[in-house]
Design an enzyme around this catalytic site. Structure first.
Site, PDB file in Angstrom:
ATOM      1  N   GLU A 165     -28.031   7.393  28.345  1.00  0.00           N
ATOM      2  CA  GLU A 165     -27.066   8.480  28.437  1.00  0.00           C
ATOM      3  C   GLU A 165     -27.703   9.587  29.269  1.00  0.00           C
ATOM      4  O   GLU A 165     -28.853   9.978  29.021  1.00  0.00           O
ATOM      5  CB  GLU A 165     -26.694   9.013  27.057  1.00  0.00           C
ATOM      6  CG  GLU A 165     -25.674  10.143  27.142  1.00  0.00           C
ATOM      7  CD  GLU A 165     -25.189  10.628  25.785  1.00  0.00           C
ATOM      8  OE1 GLU A 165     -24.397  11.588  25.757  1.00  0.00           O
ATOM      9  OE2 GLU A 165     -25.612  10.050  24.761  1.00  0.00           O
ATOM     10  N   ASN A 169     -21.146  12.228  30.150  1.00  0.00           N
ATOM     11  CA  ASN A 169     -20.147  12.910  29.321  1.00  0.00           C
ATOM     12  C   ASN A 169     -19.258  13.796  30.193  1.00  0.00           C
ATOM     13  O   ASN A 169     -19.753  14.567  31.019  1.00  0.00           O
ATOM     14  CB  ASN A 169     -20.839  13.797  28.278  1.00  0.00           C
ATOM     15  CG  ASN A 169     -21.556  12.974  27.230  1.00  0.00           C
ATOM     16  OD1 ASN A 169     -20.924  12.454  26.328  1.00  0.00           O
ATOM     17  ND2 ASN A 169     -22.871  12.865  27.342  1.00  0.00           N
ATOM     18  N   GLU A 217     -18.147   8.767  28.986  1.00  0.00           N
ATOM     19  CA  GLU A 217     -17.993   9.065  27.566  1.00  0.00           C
ATOM     20  C   GLU A 217     -16.967  10.177  27.379  1.00  0.00           C
ATOM     21  O   GLU A 217     -17.040  11.224  28.020  1.00  0.00           O
ATOM     22  CB  GLU A 217     -19.331   9.460  26.953  1.00  0.00           C
ATOM     23  CG  GLU A 217     -20.357   8.332  26.976  1.00  0.00           C
ATOM     24  CD  GLU A 217     -21.579   8.619  26.121  1.00  0.00           C
ATOM     25  OE1 GLU A 217     -21.626   9.722  25.512  1.00  0.00           O
ATOM     26  OE2 GLU A 217     -22.474   7.762  26.047  1.00  0.00           O
ATOM     27  N   ASP A 256     -16.663   9.010  22.362  1.00  0.00           N
ATOM     28  CA  ASP A 256     -17.856   9.665  21.811  1.00  0.00           C
ATOM     29  C   ASP A 256     -17.519  10.446  20.539  1.00  0.00           C
ATOM     30  O   ASP A 256     -16.377  10.872  20.329  1.00  0.00           O
ATOM     31  CB  ASP A 256     -18.432  10.608  22.865  1.00  0.00           C
ATOM     32  CG  ASP A 256     -19.855  11.033  22.545  1.00  0.00           C
ATOM     33  OD1 ASP A 256     -20.479  10.407  21.658  1.00  0.00           O
ATOM     34  OD2 ASP A 256     -20.352  11.980  23.175  1.00  0.00           O
ATOM     35  N   GLU A 284     -25.229   6.899  17.105  1.00  0.00           N
ATOM     36  CA  GLU A 284     -26.015   8.003  17.652  1.00  0.00           C
ATOM     37  C   GLU A 284     -26.867   8.637  16.556  1.00  0.00           C
ATOM     38  O   GLU A 284     -26.580   8.508  15.371  1.00  0.00           O
ATOM     39  CB  GLU A 284     -25.088   9.058  18.248  1.00  0.00           C
ATOM     40  CG  GLU A 284     -24.299   8.596  19.453  1.00  0.00           C
ATOM     41  CD  GLU A 284     -23.525   9.734  20.090  1.00  0.00           C
ATOM     42  OE1 GLU A 284     -23.877  10.139  21.199  1.00  0.00           O
ATOM     43  OE2 GLU A 284     -22.545  10.206  19.467  1.00  0.00           O
TER      44      GLU A 284
END
Length: 525
Positions: free
Chosen positions: A38, A93, A125, A155, A212
């Site tokens: 990520e 993201n 995401e 997410d 996560e």
């Protein structure tokens, strides 16, 4: 920090190279290999120092700088990793407001393609709040990202407002479980249940699930046992610069995730267990922590004499024939309290059957007591066979008691290695033990004589015969004849001696009487 001052520095930070992509590994929980990274924004300002993204991301969004920031991260991250080995992906993201401008799809595609990084290895995401903010626009953006070949991840799942209908309708490739639930796995049963539900939902829909916030091995082990494929968190590294991320990739290796995850969802497991329960030739059942019957198959009903349909949902002590099962219920309580019991035999006197039952306390992956599993197998035939064997052994003992002959055998050197049964000794005793008992019963003089005769006779390779007295267990003195014949190999050498001991007490007594009568006649004559 003053927002206006922060904004002034932020406008020049991207161009100055102060904001850089930090990469946090995502790993396969089984192999611990890296499936992707990520990409997160980090700002190292020579004036302000290290600025938290919690501070500058909201400022960038308000000032309309987010698109430029995300394109900068995509461009630089893809360029940095484009030559790294493996088929890992990069995840970025996007803020909710960025989905309002559909041009972001082409911009991200161009930024990644400039470095030669395949769009199929990009993952966008999207937080649940993005879907809630503008469903129509978000859905259009999602469609365009998918058409471009990129992967999509939902997410922070579980913290927003997305409905199951919307989740099923949108083409997500993965769901990310929010870190708050993962961190509470070991201490909060409700968090464990939520994680289990999300895993089941993802697996049922055929999408990958990423946990996560994994911080320790215990959490990783729990997630892996629950069927979670992927993990991300400080256990495998904080967001880090490209050189450190590359070292982690070389050290751990790259893992290419499957097209579809393995389906270990509750839906799948329910049907697996249902098939197993109904088709198993053994009895299977489960009672919860209140000892209520949760599941049971027909076989266990037959073994315990229960109506399974009537038993479902009821406590064990409320079942029909509860008094008859009182001992069994007591065992269930002991197992529920943590005691480990060996399998027990349960006999139904009304049916004349016997079952072997094993009870096992069942706990969740976090250690919460869930109930007791019951496994039962019909051993009626085995019990009947054991009873028949016992009767046979007793019959054998009685026959041996009446038998006049006892077999024995020896090796070519004369060492006796087999001694047959007699009624006095257990059939389970060894030949050596039985031979020792025979020698103990012999007169010491006979022991020495017979032994000497036997050893002296061996070289002759001829049949052997001797007579000796022995004290019988009932206290009487008996006379026996021991005979042996050799067995030869092809070269004429003795390979074994086979012998037989015969009770000749009556014969010996008759011979003694005859000899006494003959002696009397000679005296009279």
């Amino acid at each position: 920090m003053d927002e206006q001052l922060l904004l002034e520095h932020l406008r020049n930070a991207v161009a100055a190279g102060e904001i850089w992509p930090a990469l946090q590994p995502q790993v396969d929980l089984q192999t611990r290999q890296i499936t992707g990274f990520e990409v997160l924004a980090r700002w190292s300002s020579p004036t302000l120092g290290s600025v938290s993204p919690m501070c500058f991301i909201p400022v960038a969004e308000q000032a309309g700088l987010l698109d430029g920031l995300i394109l900068h991260l995509v461009r630089h991250a893809c360029a940095q990793v484009s030559t790294w080995p493996g088929d890992f992906h990069l995840a970025f993201n996007l803020a909710p407001t960025q989905f309002l401008d559909l041009g972001i799809v082409d911009d991200i595609s161009a930024a990644a393609s400039a470095s030669g990084f395949a769009l199929q290895r990009l993952c966008i995401e999207i937080t649940e709040s993005s879907l809630f903010h503008s469903n129509t626009t978000a859905q259009r953006a999602i469609t365009l990202f998918k058409q471009a070949g990129m992967r999509l991840a939902l997410d922070d799942f579980g913290t927003g407002h997305s409905s199951l209908t919307r989740l099923q309708a949108l083409p997500f490739d993965e769901i990310k479980i929010d870190a708050s639930f993962v961190r509470a796995l070991e201490t909060d049963p409700n968090s464990l249940k939520i994680v289990t539900a999300v895993l089941g939902l993802g697996q049922s829909l055929g999408v990958h699930v990423v946990a996560e916030g994994v911080e320790n091995e215990r959490q990783a082990a729990i997630l892996a046992r629950m069927g979670c494929e992927l993990g991300q968190g400080y256990l495998w590294g904080a967001p880090q610069a490209a050189p450190q991320a590359q070292q982690a990739l070389v050290r751990q290796g790259s893992f290419t995730r499957r097209e579809r995850p393995l389906d270990t969802s509750p839906f799948q497991r329910f049907h697996q267990l249902e098939s197993l329960y109904q088709g198993a030739p053994v009895g299977l059942g489960f009672l919860d922590a209140q000892l209520r019957v949760v599941s049971a198959n027909a076989r266990i009903g037959e073994m315990l004499g229960l109506d399974v349909a009537q038993a479902m949902g009821r406590k064990a002590d409320q079942l029909q024939g509860g008094r008859r099962h009182a001992d069994f219920i007591a065992l269930l309580r002991r197992v529920l309290q943590g005691e480990t019991l060996a399998p027990i035999e349960y006999r139904r006197r009304d049916a004349g059957t016997t079952s072997l039952i094993a009870l096992q306390q069942v706990r969740s992956v976090s250690g919460q007591i869930l109930g007791v599993s019951v496994f039962a197998i019909d051993i009626s035939e085995r019990v009947a066979a054991e009873r028949t064997l016992q009767d046979t052994i007793e019959h054998y003992r009685q026959v041996i008691a009446l038998a006049p002959n006892v077999a024995w055998a020896a090796g070519p050197d004369g060492s006796i290695d087999y001694m047959g049964q007699t009624w006095e000794w257990s059939p389970m005793s060894t030949s050596a033990e039985r031979h020792a008992r025979w020698r103990e019963r012999m007169d010491p003089a006979d022991q020495l004589r017979v032994r000497a005769e036997w050893l002296a006779h061996l070289p002759s390779k001829q049949p052997f015969e001797t007579v000796f007295g022995i004290l019988w267990p009932d206290g009487t003195q008996k006379w026996v004849r021991s005979r042996a014949c050799p067995q030869f190999d092809a070269q004429g050498e003795v390979t074994r001696w086979y012998g037989l001991i015969t009770d000749i007490t009556v014969e010996h007594e008759l011979r003694q009487r005859v000899q006494a009568l003959e002696a009397q006649l000679r005296q009279r004559g």
